[in-house]
Design an enzyme around this catalytic site. Structure first.
Site, PDB file in Angstrom:
ATOM      1  N   HIS A   1      -3.045  22.115 -44.249  1.00 14.12           N
ATOM      2  CA  HIS A   1      -2.037  22.875 -43.514  1.00 14.12           C
ATOM      3  C   HIS A   1      -0.678  22.227 -43.680  1.00 14.12           C
ATOM      4  CE1 HIS A   1      -3.973  19.968 -40.824  1.00 14.12           C
ATOM      5  NE2 HIS A   1      -2.793  19.828 -40.233  1.00 14.12           N
TER       6      HIS A   1
ATOM      7  N   ILE B   1      -0.616  25.209 -31.491  1.00 14.67           N
ATOM      8  CA  ILE B   1      -0.995  25.311 -30.074  1.00 14.67           C
ATOM      9  C   ILE B   1      -0.306  24.239 -29.218  1.00 14.67           C
ATOM     10  CG2 ILE B   1      -3.035  23.789 -30.043  1.00 14.67           C
ATOM     11  CD1 ILE B   1      -4.547  26.120 -28.665  1.00 14.67           C
TER      12      ILE B   1
HETATM   13  P1  AMP Z   1      -2.664  17.548 -38.181  1.00 15.47           P
HETATM   14  O1  AMP Z   1      -2.533  16.435 -37.195  1.00 15.47           O
HETATM   15  O2  AMP Z   1      -1.628  17.508 -39.264  1.00 15.47           O
HETATM   16  O3  AMP Z   1      -4.072  17.664 -38.716  1.00 15.47           O
HETATM   17  O4  AMP Z   1      -2.323  18.883 -37.402  1.00 15.47           O
HETATM   18  C1  AMP Z   1      -3.241  19.680 -36.746  1.00 15.47           C
HETATM   19  C2  AMP Z   1      -2.444  20.593 -35.867  1.00 15.47           C
HETATM   20  O5  AMP Z   1      -3.282  21.665 -35.457  1.00 15.47           O
HETATM   21  C3  AMP Z   1      -1.921  19.937 -34.599  1.00 15.47           C
HETATM   22  O6  AMP Z   1      -0.486  20.025 -34.570  1.00 15.47           O
HETATM   23  C4  AMP Z   1      -2.561  20.738 -33.469  1.00 15.47           C
HETATM   24  O7  AMP Z   1      -1.703  20.919 -32.367  1.00 15.47           O
HETATM   25  C5  AMP Z   1      -2.875  22.049 -34.174  1.00 15.47           C
HETATM   26  N1  AMP Z   1      -3.974  22.814 -33.605  1.00 15.47           N
HETATM   27  C6  AMP Z   1      -5.205  22.360 -33.250  1.00 15.47           C
HETATM   28  N2  AMP Z   1      -5.968  23.363 -32.784  1.00 15.47           N
HETATM   29  C7  AMP Z   1      -5.208  24.491 -32.859  1.00 15.47           C
HETATM   30  C8  AMP Z   1      -5.435  25.863 -32.528  1.00 15.47           C
HETATM   31  N3  AMP Z   1      -6.603  26.307 -32.022  1.00 15.47           N
HETATM   32  N4  AMP Z   1      -4.412  26.745 -32.719  1.00 15.47           N
HETATM   33  C9  AMP Z   1      -3.229  26.315 -33.209  1.00 15.47           C
HETATM   34  N5  AMP Z   1      -2.968  25.044 -33.562  1.00 15.47           N
HETATM   35  C10 AMP Z   1      -3.937  24.137 -33.384  1.00 15.47           C
END
Ligand code: AMP
Ligand code: ZN
Length: 115
Positions: free
Chosen positions: A101, A32
């Site tokens: 992820h 996102i």
């Molecule tokens: P991390 O910091 O490795 O835990 O990455 C989490 C990622 O999830 C970040 O890059 C956010 O931008 C992404 N993220 C959070 N909420 C959403 C959402 N609803 N849809 C898509 N990506 C998301």
């Protein structure tokens, strides 16, 4: 499924996402808040807190996650120029969402060391 998990809710469809890939074990969608021209998150359907929480029984699943990521990177045309996989783990690793992820980042030159 973990009730309070954002990514479990994305898998179940309770929270919308921009889907890139889906199979029996893996789901992938656009981040996102993209940190690169292509920024895709690849997640196992099984809720795992992070990569450090995976165990012997997850061996095949981790392989499937990587192979799905390879397929997506190729589909997105990233293979020739190159790309980066990132798995942030716990606080110092920069993890903010506690469902394993793998980030696929591509479409620009990456730098080293990472921030
Ligand atoms: P991390 O910091 O490795 O835990 O990455 C989490 C990622 O999830 C970040 O890059 C956010 O931008 C992404 N993220 C959070 N909420 C959403 C959402 N609803 N849809 C898509 N990506 C998301
Ligand atoms: Zn989850």
């Amino acid at each position: 499924m973990s009730e309070d998990c954002l990514f479990c809710k994305i898998i179940s469809g309770d929270i919308p996402s921009n889907k890139v890939y889906s199979d029996e074990h893996v789901y992938a969608f656009h981040d996102i808040n993209p940190a690169a021209p292509t920024h895709i998150l690849v997640i196992p359907r099984k809720h795992l807190h992070n990569v450090a929480a995976s165990e012997g029984e997850d061996e095949a699943l981790l392989g499937k996650l990587l192979l799905a990521a390879n397929k997506i990177a190729t589909q997105e045309g990233l293979e020739e120029d190159g790309f980066r996989y990132v798995i942030n783990t716990n606080d110092n690793g920069g993890q903010t969402v506690y469902h394993l992820h793998l980030h696929i980042l591509g479409g620009r030159q990456m730098t080293w060391p990472p921030g």
